[in-house]
Design a protein around this motif. Sequence first.
Motif, PDB file in Angstrom:
ATOM      1  N   GLU A   1       0.347  -1.109  -0.259  1.00 20.79           N
ATOM      2  CA  GLU A   1       0.441   0.281  -0.087  1.00 20.79           C
ATOM      3  C   GLU A   1       0.643   1.736  -0.056  1.00 20.79           C
ATOM      4  O   GLU A   1       0.429   1.800   0.185  1.00 20.79           O
ATOM      5  CB  GLU A   1      -1.183  -0.052   0.945  1.00 20.79           C
TER       6      GLU A   1
ATOM      7  N   VAL B   1      -5.624   7.394   4.279  1.00 19.49           N
ATOM      8  CA  VAL B   1      -5.008   7.610   3.414  1.00 19.49           C
ATOM      9  C   VAL B   1      -4.901   6.002   2.561  1.00 19.49           C
ATOM     10  O   VAL B   1      -4.248   5.978   1.809  1.00 19.49           O
ATOM     11  CB  VAL B   1      -3.548   7.041   5.232  1.00 19.49           C
ATOM     12  N   ARG B   2      -5.557   5.678   2.968  1.00 18.89           N
ATOM     13  CA  ARG B   2      -6.404   4.545   1.844  1.00 18.89           C
ATOM     14  C   ARG B   2      -6.634   4.913   0.706  1.00 18.89           C
ATOM     15  O   ARG B   2      -7.590   6.415   0.638  1.00 18.89           O
ATOM     16  CB  ARG B   2      -6.971   3.133   2.525  1.00 18.89           C
ATOM     17  N   ASP B   3      -6.380   4.597  -0.297  1.00 23.07           N
ATOM     18  CA  ASP B   3      -7.268   5.137  -1.362  1.00 23.07           C
ATOM     19  C   ASP B   3      -8.465   4.585  -1.424  1.00 23.07           C
ATOM     20  O   ASP B   3      -8.799   4.355  -1.632  1.00 23.07           O
ATOM     21  CB  ASP B   3      -6.316   4.951  -3.096  1.00 23.07           C
TER      22      ASP B   3
ATOM     23  N   THR C   1      -7.569   8.159  -6.904  1.00 25.00           N
ATOM     24  CA  THR C   1      -6.961   9.369  -5.821  1.00 25.00           C
ATOM     25  C   THR C   1      -5.199   8.778  -5.443  1.00 25.00           C
ATOM     26  O   THR C   1      -4.684   8.893  -4.023  1.00 25.00           O
ATOM     27  CB  THR C   1      -7.818   8.550  -4.158  1.00 25.00           C
ATOM     28  N   ARG C   2      -5.062   8.313  -6.104  1.00 22.83           N
ATOM     29  CA  ARG C   2      -3.467   7.613  -6.000  1.00 22.83           C
ATOM     30  C   ARG C   2      -2.076   8.707  -5.784  1.00 22.83           C
ATOM     31  O   ARG C   2      -1.602   8.485  -5.369  1.00 22.83           O
ATOM     32  CB  ARG C   2      -3.387   6.108  -6.849  1.00 22.83           C
TER      33      ARG C   2
ATOM     34  N   ALA D   1      -2.119   9.855  -2.260  1.00 18.63           N
ATOM     35  CA  ALA D   1      -1.681   9.415  -1.411  1.00 18.63           C
ATOM     36  C   ALA D   1      -0.322   9.592  -0.970  1.00 18.63           C
ATOM     37  O   ALA D   1      -0.569   9.906   0.092  1.00 18.63           O
ATOM     38  CB  ALA D   1      -0.978   7.623  -2.088  1.00 18.63           C
TER      39      ALA D   1
ATOM     40  N   ARG E   1      -1.062  12.483   1.739  1.00 19.92           N
ATOM     41  CA  ARG E   1      -1.923  11.993   2.912  1.00 19.92           C
ATOM     42  C   ARG E   1      -1.308  11.528   3.742  1.00 19.92           C
ATOM     43  O   ARG E   1      -1.646  12.095   5.068  1.00 19.92           O
ATOM     44  CB  ARG E   1      -3.523  11.143   2.375  1.00 19.92           C
ATOM     45  N   GLN E   2       0.038  10.164   3.575  1.00 17.11           N
ATOM     46  CA  GLN E   2       0.264  10.009   3.950  1.00 17.11           C
ATOM     47  C   GLN E   2       0.960  10.159   5.433  1.00 17.11           C
ATOM     48  O   GLN E   2       1.249  10.794   6.382  1.00 17.11           O
ATOM     49  CB  GLN E   2       1.528   9.320   3.240  1.00 17.11           C
TER      50      GLN E   2
END
Length: 301
Positions: free
Chosen positions: A74, A182-184, A189-190, A193, A196-197
Amino acid sequence: MPALLGTLVVVTGLAIGLGTWQVAGVAEDVDRIGAALPAEGGRPDVPPAAQQALTFLVVGVDPADEETRATRAEAVLLVRLTGDREHVQVVSFPLDTWVGGWGSTLEGAFGSGGPQGVVQAAETLTDVRIDHYAELDFSGLATVTDALGGITVDVPEPYSSRGHDFAPGPQQMDGAEAVAFVRDAGPETRAAAPARQQRVVQALFRSIEAQGAFSDLGRLADLLDSMTGALRVDDPLADGDLVAIAWEFRGAHTLEFVSAPVGGPGTEGGRPVQYLDGGRAGLLWEYLRNDALAGHLSEFR
């Protein structure tokens, strides 16, 4: 994102103090991965200027992917502790980064070759020698977030994922919400990512510092104990090595984030991929190889 929490554990979490019983106990609880690193033949050399640096490949995984029923990467990050022990640099990659010399993406390299495959792919991509491998699953993110009593994340724009809606601005999140953030939410939305992380990890560090855990051995040990079951490292990294590395990281409480320079999208084998900007990425890898990135961070922000 779990990869970044692996960074949290390895880079600062284990920095409880050399030889203390807390570190020894935590290190013993961390699972090991056999054959995570490739055989020596053909691996990158380490230039003299970087002999004292330490480089980790940190991979976040989802061990219960509903579609494939297999462990899935991920997040993939390169983490460098500089030779002078004054900087911790975190380079984040899009999961679908195309590795031409490997014939796959970073995500695909993990899927087909596991830890050793993704280490080989990352070394092929960057020509940077990786010293150690660390892996953390989503349960670690949720557990440590809840152990802190939640975290406050600065959300840049509206985002919805896994039944959770996040409005722009500072948002208080529990463990389940942090994982959802944090998940797509989908393939589209990748690209966002890594941002967000970074925001979640920064929130974690703020919370840990605000609670005084960096100077409170008991509190930090409790936080570590809450997540060591979700952490795995390469087998050569023995308990004593973890303690020694913790001591090396003791003064580095700030992470310096860099995103691998992306050139643009493309298609390989009928699947969408991201190509890196060859010129700028090549310069980033050169700085890392020679342990000189600290003086050039502004070039990649």
